[in-house]
Design an enzyme around this catalytic site. Structure first.
Site, PDB file in Angstrom:
ATOM      1  N   ARG A 140       0.821  -1.221   0.000  1.00 52.61           N
ATOM      2  CA  ARG A 140       0.000   0.000   0.000  1.00 52.61           C
ATOM      3  C   ARG A 140       0.851   1.266   0.000  1.00 52.61           C
ATOM      4  O   ARG A 140       0.490   2.263   0.626  1.00 52.61           O
ATOM      5  CB  ARG A 140      -0.973   0.014   1.185  1.00 52.61           C
ATOM      6  CG  ARG A 140      -2.262  -0.690   0.849  1.00 52.61           C
ATOM      7  CD  ARG A 140      -3.383  -0.342   1.827  1.00 52.61           C
ATOM      8  NE  ARG A 140      -4.046  -1.577   2.217  1.00 52.61           N
ATOM      9  CZ  ARG A 140      -4.191  -1.972   3.465  1.00 52.61           C
ATOM     10  NH1 ARG A 140      -3.747  -1.253   4.456  1.00 52.61           N
ATOM     11  NH2 ARG A 140      -4.783  -3.115   3.716  1.00 52.61           N
ATOM     12  N   ARG A 174      -3.589   6.226   0.952  1.00 49.49           N
ATOM     13  CA  ARG A 174      -4.220   7.447   1.467  1.00 49.49           C
ATOM     14  C   ARG A 174      -3.337   8.251   2.417  1.00 49.49           C
ATOM     15  O   ARG A 174      -3.678   9.378   2.769  1.00 49.49           O
ATOM     16  CB  ARG A 174      -5.535   7.086   2.166  1.00 49.49           C
ATOM     17  CG  ARG A 174      -6.661   6.766   1.182  1.00 49.49           C
ATOM     18  CD  ARG A 174      -7.932   6.355   1.890  1.00 49.49           C
ATOM     19  NE  ARG A 174      -7.805   5.047   2.530  1.00 49.49           N
ATOM     20  CZ  ARG A 174      -8.659   4.562   3.419  1.00 49.49           C
ATOM     21  NH1 ARG A 174      -9.689   5.284   3.812  1.00 49.49           N
ATOM     22  NH2 ARG A 174      -8.476   3.359   3.930  1.00 49.49           N
ATOM     23  N   ARG A 190      -7.507  11.035  -5.959  1.00 47.71           N
ATOM     24  CA  ARG A 190      -8.647  10.132  -5.814  1.00 47.71           C
ATOM     25  C   ARG A 190      -9.943  10.853  -5.457  1.00 47.71           C
ATOM     26  O   ARG A 190     -11.025  10.281  -5.577  1.00 47.71           O
ATOM     27  CB  ARG A 190      -8.343   9.117  -4.694  1.00 47.71           C
ATOM     28  CG  ARG A 190      -7.501   7.905  -5.068  1.00 47.71           C
ATOM     29  CD  ARG A 190      -8.273   6.731  -5.616  1.00 47.71           C
ATOM     30  NE  ARG A 190      -9.726   6.821  -5.554  1.00 47.71           N
ATOM     31  CZ  ARG A 190     -10.486   6.473  -4.553  1.00 47.71           C
ATOM     32  NH1 ARG A 190      -9.989   6.010  -3.546  1.00 47.71           N
ATOM     33  NH2 ARG A 190     -11.794   6.582  -4.548  1.00 47.71           N
ATOM     34  N   ASP A 219      -6.771  -3.454  -7.216  1.00 51.12           N
ATOM     35  CA  ASP A 219      -7.410  -4.060  -6.047  1.00 51.12           C
ATOM     36  C   ASP A 219      -7.617  -5.544  -6.305  1.00 51.12           C
ATOM     37  O   ASP A 219      -7.862  -5.941  -7.451  1.00 51.12           O
ATOM     38  CB  ASP A 219      -8.758  -3.393  -5.768  1.00 51.12           C
ATOM     39  CG  ASP A 219      -9.295  -3.767  -4.398  1.00 51.12           C
ATOM     40  OD1 ASP A 219     -10.048  -4.764  -4.306  1.00 51.12           O
ATOM     41  OD2 ASP A 219      -8.955  -3.106  -3.402  1.00 51.12           O
ATOM     42  N   TYR A 228     -14.253 -13.215   0.573  1.00 48.84           N
ATOM     43  CA  TYR A 228     -14.939 -11.944   0.295  1.00 48.84           C
ATOM     44  C   TYR A 228     -16.250 -12.182  -0.456  1.00 48.84           C
ATOM     45  O   TYR A 228     -17.265 -11.550  -0.178  1.00 48.84           O
ATOM     46  CB  TYR A 228     -14.051 -11.040  -0.568  1.00 48.84           C
ATOM     47  CG  TYR A 228     -13.102 -10.167   0.206  1.00 48.84           C
ATOM     48  CD1 TYR A 228     -13.580  -9.149   1.050  1.00 48.84           C
ATOM     49  CD2 TYR A 228     -11.725 -10.317   0.083  1.00 48.84           C
ATOM     50  CE1 TYR A 228     -12.697  -8.325   1.749  1.00 48.84           C
ATOM     51  CE2 TYR A 228     -10.844  -9.499   0.777  1.00 48.84           C
ATOM     52  CZ  TYR A 228     -11.333  -8.501   1.607  1.00 48.84           C
ATOM     53  OH  TYR A 228     -10.466  -7.688   2.298  1.00 48.84           O
TER      54      TYR A 228
END
Length: 369
Positions: A38, A42, A51, A87, A165
């Protein structure tokens, strides 16, 4: 038409820094290479700005934005590898499932798999170029835009993690719905895992064809399985993917790129993973370097495993922790990383301190060893 669609996966600039690739292959390096899971995230203000106006998965489908986000951390830090911004849930989307990013909740499946019959709703044959070509375009564009600065890593989620998921419908602390399938519907579970493994294989080969120079498989939910379940429902597919990817790369005369397996919390399986066909084993922060070396032997490279929360410490402390980590792993056959991804509230300065400490301390250790 996006820039990524016009560029072809050939004539890439010459690689200037191959330290990460050499470490992955077990060759000697002057310093220990470092990158962060990552690293395009963010915690970077420029990432948040890029973004801001865009839906998450719409961003994933834009080669131009993925390229920009992938390059951002490299403008700040002397990292030794880039990893494409994407992703793991693009694979369930390719199978026909709808996934949306809900603010404050995370990825959410509008119709998760509930009954065995729901497997019939999934595409049984996936044309990865048609469904995931936007990722390939992003890789090609990014590989050209990197101008040979560092290698580019492609990735996918592993079958069990994606299956969990698809059944849970999002994140879960227990994975109870997904695990109940393993006990109640073992045959259907294997059918789903096989379907996922086949799509993932084609997806990873497509990433190499597009320009990826290494591949990482994320088995992020390994820790929810015990040793027996991991042996039955995760390891065989992890193994098959490595074998099938390498076989197809040879068939298609594509580069045999190093492969990394990151099975979070699967300490009980390290010996098996060391013999699963991967050049590199990624480690989370809950195992001592010496233990990991003892279980994996000398023929694989290890990657990891600083506790991400260590980056909240003062910079001097980060330096001390990195030095200790390097002494534990040794500076060769080793790629420095965190034991998981960077968190959104982390300071970019502290990430920079981590990267710098790896380079400085590993050079010093190599010089004096």
């Amino acid at each position: 038409m996006e820039d990524g669609e016009r560029l072809l996966p050939k004539g890439f600039p010459k690689l200037k820094n191959d330290t990460f690739l050499r470490a992955a292959r077990g060759e000697e390096t002057e310093h220990t290479p470092v990158w962060c899971m990552r690293q395009a995230g963010r915690y970077l203000p420029e990432f948040r700005e890029t973004r801001a106006a865009q839906d998450f998965f719409a961003t994933c489908r834009s080669p131009k934005l993925c390229c920009e986000l992938t390059l951002q951390p490299l403008r700040r830090f002397p990292l030794d590898a880039a990893i494409i911004f994407s992703d793991i849930l693009v694979v369930p989307q390719a199978l026909g499932m709808e996934v949306v990013m809900v603010p404050g909740k995370g990825p959410t499946f509008t119709e998760p798999l509930k009954e065995v019959e729901d497997l019939l709703k999934l595409r049984q044959k996936v044309d990865v170029t048609a469904e995931l070509g936007y990722v390939f375009q992003a890789i090609t564009l990014t590989r050209h835009s990197l101008e040979g600065r560092v290698p580019l890593i492609g990735f996918s989620g592993a079958p069990w993690t994606l299956m969990s998921y698809m059944i849970e419908g999002g994140g879960s602390t227990t994975m109870a719905k997904a695990k109940s399938w393993l006990y109640r519907h073992p045959e259907a579970s294997h059918r789903l895992l096989r379907l996922l493994a086949d799509v993932i294989t084609d997806y990873l080969v497509g990433q190499v064809a597009a320009g990826a120079q290494a591949l990482q498989l994320f088995e992020s939910h390994a820790g929810h399985l015990g040793p027996d379940q991991f042996q039955d429902f995760a390891l065989p597919y992890i193994r098959d993917i490595a074998q099938a990817v390498k076989s197809k790369l040879k068939e298609e005369a594509l580069p045999l790129v190093p492969m990394i397996i990151f099975a979070k919390d699967a300490h009980y399986a390290l010996h098996d993973l060391a013999h699963a066909g991967y050049e590199v084993i990624g480690l989370d922060w809950t195992i001592r370097p010496q233990e990991a070396r003892a279980q994996t032997g000398k023929d694989v490279t290890l990657q990891g495993n600083l506790d991400p929360c260590a980056l909240y410490a003062p910079k001097e402390k980060i330096g001390e922790l990195v030095k200790k980590m390097l002494e534990g792993f040794g500076t060769q056959r080793y790629i420095a990383n965190l034991g998981h991804g960077l968190y959104p509230d982390m300071s970019p300065e502290h990430v920079g301190a981590f990267v710098e400490a790896v380079h400085t301390h590993s050079r010093h250790i190599n010089k004096h060893s």
